[in-house]
Each structure stands twice: as C-alpha cells, then as structure tokens.
Design an enzyme around this catalytic site. Structure first.
Site: not given
Ligand code: 4NP
Length: 155
Positions: A9, A12, A14-16, A124
């Site tokens: 993401c 690095n 939050c999402r990934s 995001d």
C-alpha cells in the site's frame, strides 16, 4: 519452494499490514505454508508499527500486528516474491513503474481476488474514522480466503 506473497500500500501502516495479517491467519487455519510480508511505496513510516486503529481492528479479529514494522518496497522484492498484491490502482501503477526488467513476481490488485470486485481500490482508511478499518478488514479477509483457496489448488 514455499509460495510468497507481498502486499503493498502507500504507507505500510494501515491496509497492507492488515492484508498480511489476514492472509497469515487464513493460511495457518488452512494448514497452508506461505511466506507473507507487506511494504509501502512511501517511506514516511519506515520502522514504525502499524497505525493504532489497524492494530485494534486486527486484535479484535484475533490477530496481533503490533510487532510489524513499516518498510518500503524494493527492487529485489520483484524477484523474491511470487505475488505482489497492490491495495489500490495507484500502488499498482507505482509498482509497474519500479519493476525491474527481470521481475518474476505476478502483480495484481487485492480486489482482483474478490469475486465481482476486480479492478477496485481498497479505500485508504488512514484519513477517516475507525469504521473504515473494519471495512478494510472485511475486504482483506475476503481476499485472503480466495487467495488461500487458489494458492492451495496450485500446489
Ligand atoms: P496505508 O495508509 O497506505 O493503508 O498504510 C496510509 C498511511 C499513511 C499515509 C498515507 C496512507 N501517510 O501519508 O502518512
């Protein structure tokens, strides 16, 4: 050789890291050996733990990500990982731009691994409220289930 998956993401944090946690968790439950990691295209959060809201949603779902540390995606990643999975279309564009000529990694979007949602972004949640992280968890978990099924079938 053990199949390896890198989620990417922007930050690095939050999402990934949530995708990394979801796939690790799903693979462990399925008894599937996988190497799973995550990275960002940006370097603002290198060495930092995931966002506290991401830590909280992971913990709420039975996985701790407190120990993870942000890192940036690097050129060797394109040779080291079998799959590099981007969280949104901008991440995918950035990955394609930085991919070396001898890249062997298969690039895709996380949403390509959810039926009926190919091509979509994982929104995001960083600039939003805590609820956004619950939505991210649902999406990364759905993709992790499909990935486990598909990667197990390829063994
Ligand atoms: P992520 O979210 O890409 O899901 O980790 C973000 C985290 C931090 C920033 C942007 C996105 N930032 O600009 O610091």
């Amino acid at each position: 050789m053990t199949t390896s998956v890198l989620f990417v993401c922007l930050g690095n944090i939050c999402r990934s890291p949530l995708a990394e946690a979801a796939l690790r968790h799903a693979a462990a439950q399925a008894g599937l050996a996988l190497i799973v990691d995550s990275a960002g295209t940006g370097d603002w959060h290198v060495g930092q733990a995931p966002d506290e809201r991401a830590q909280a949603v992971a913990l709420k779902n039975g996985v701790s990500i407190d120990h993870l540390q942000g890192r940036v995606v690097s050129v060797p990643d394109f040779r080291d990982f079998d799959h590099i999975i981007a969280m949104d279309n901008q991440n995918l564009t950035d990955l394609r731009t930085m991919a070396p000529n001898d890249s062997t990694a298969q690039l895709s979007l996380l949403m390509d691994h959810i039926d009926g949602r190919a091509g979509e972004d994982v929104i995001d949640p960083y600039y939003g409220q805590a609820e956004g992280f619950d939505q991210t968890w649902l999406e990364v978990t759905a993709a992790a289930q499909t990935l486990c099924r598909d990667l197990a079938a390829k063994r």
